[in-house]
Write an enzyme that holds these catalytic residues in place. Structure first.
Site, PDB file in Angstrom:
ATOM      1  N   THR A  94      38.333 -49.261  -5.527  1.00 36.50           N
ATOM      2  CA  THR A  94      39.765 -49.040  -5.354  1.00 36.50           C
ATOM      3  C   THR A  94      40.405 -49.262  -6.722  1.00 36.50           C
ATOM      4  OG1 THR A  94      39.548 -49.951  -3.139  1.00 36.50           O
ATOM      5  CG2 THR A  94      41.782 -49.627  -3.980  1.00 36.50           C
ATOM      6  N   LYS A 170      43.998 -44.469  -0.221  1.00 35.20           N
ATOM      7  CA  LYS A 170      43.294 -45.762  -0.008  1.00 35.20           C
ATOM      8  C   LYS A 170      44.251 -46.942  -0.234  1.00 35.20           C
ATOM      9  CE  LYS A 170      40.399 -49.204  -0.056  1.00 35.20           C
ATOM     10  NZ  LYS A 170      40.103 -49.903   1.187  1.00 35.20           N
ATOM     11  N   LYS A 239      45.374 -57.177  -6.531  1.00 35.22           N
ATOM     12  CA  LYS A 239      45.166 -55.996  -7.395  1.00 35.22           C
ATOM     13  C   LYS A 239      45.613 -54.730  -6.675  1.00 35.22           C
ATOM     14  CE  LYS A 239      41.249 -54.118  -6.808  1.00 35.22           C
ATOM     15  NZ  LYS A 239      40.560 -53.001  -6.227  1.00 35.22           N
TER      16      LYS A 239
END
Ligand code: NAP
Length: 296
Positions: A94, A170, A239
């Site tokens: 990701t 995502k 993150k």
């Protein structure tokens, strides 16, 4: 298919094992060499560098974040320098939408192909080859990669021919999971303080209006206060919210709830919870209500 696999963390090790089990020829690389052993024992070849893992039709990266992906791709003897003409780099990490675009541009300029294929599913799902793959990239590469995606996941969603869209999708999905973690945590703090059994509360939710994997998985972790070992570390959760907010700023889309969730992760990390599972963020609400600190 000859596959190079770079990044054998919680997710990568399980995905690489499933590629081997599906009969693919696999060369594996990890920064910390101790993680290579279990895969070479199953027939993988150990690479001493990312460059060695590039002697393949496809190289998959499953690295922590942008910094790791940039180092392995653009660094000396990295993937751009080492992958042969026409070969494919699949990033399952990701990473940011901006880096996804930069990778697509750089690989195209080098005569290679870039495909984004981030995944939904925790390490248990990776072990069981039950991930959901969100893929984007040029159509011929999608076709060629179908057996690879089938080996690691239960279903592949091809969302675009523009790689960065897979990462945007995502990140948006992870934002929804993080919002569920926060709101479930708040609801559980409330009923828990009044003496309601949290697992019974969860059973009621998931037997009625909230019968979904996100509620079952994260509700269970929250109710049992099961935050270690982390399946997905809170530092990686932060993150993802950060990357989502950066993409939203570029597209000028205000996401007020995402800003709140980002601050909740900052609170968890500031209290030393970066290595707890990212579901521990939901336990902040009970802590603020006089309960135990997430992770003790
Ligand atoms: P992880 O267990 O922390 O593993 C991270 C991997 O990246 C390790 O192989 C690590 O190598 C490597 N790495 C980190 N920094 C590096 C650097 N500077 N240079 C080279 N290698 C570096 O993470 P994970 O949970 O497997 O997650 C991997 C990716 O999948 C992340 O982008 C995450 O957001 C995404 N993801 C995770 C989950 C989940 O539930 N865990 C689910 C879906 C997607 P070392 O072993 O040497 O540290």
């Amino acid at each position: 298919m000859r596959i190079g696999f770079v990044g054998l963390g919680n997710m990568g090790a399980a995905m690489a094992a499933n590629l081997l089990a599906a009969g693919h020829e696999l060369t594996v690389y990890n920064r910390s060499p101790d993680k290579v052993g279990p895969l070479t024992a199953r027939g993988a070849i150990a690479a001493a560098s990312p460059a060695q893992a590039c002697d393949a039709d496809v190289v998959v990266t499953m690295l922590a974040d942008d910094t790791a992906t940039e180092a392995v791709t653009f660094g000396e003897s990295g993937i751009i320098e080492s992958l042969r003409h026409g070969a494919i780099h699949v990033s399952c990490s990701t990473i940011s939408v901006a880096l996804s675009q930069r990778l697509a541009d750089a690989h195209t300029a080098a005569g290679q192909v870039f495909v984004a294929a981030p995944v939904f599913g925790r390490p248990e799902a990776a072990t069981a080859a039950k991930l959901f793959v969100v893929a984007a990239g040029p159509a011929p590469a999608m076709e060629a990669l179908a057996p690879l995606f089938d080996a690691v996941g239960q279903r592949t969603f091809v969302v675009s021919d523009r790689a960065r869209i897979a990462h945007l999708v995502k990140l948006s999905g992870n934002f929804l999971i993080a919002s569920v973690i926060e709101s479930l945590g708040e609801a559980m703090a409330l009923v828990g303080k009044a003496g309601v059994d949290k697992l019974e509360f969860l059973d009621l939710l998931t037997s009625t209006l909230f019968d979904a994997p996100a509620y079952r998985t994260y509700g269970g972790l929250l109710a049992r206060e099961e935050f270690e070992p982390a399946g997905f570390a809170a530092r990686l959760g932060l993150k993802d919210v950060r990357l989502l907010l950066a993409a939203a700023e570029d597209l000028q889309v205000p996401l007020p709830v995402a800003g709140l969730v980002r601050d909740r992760y900052l609170t968890l990390l500031a209290g030393g919870g970066g290595e707890l599972d990212w579901s521990a963020m939901g336990a902040l609400a009970a802590w603020e209500a006089g309960g135990p600190k997430p992770g003790g």
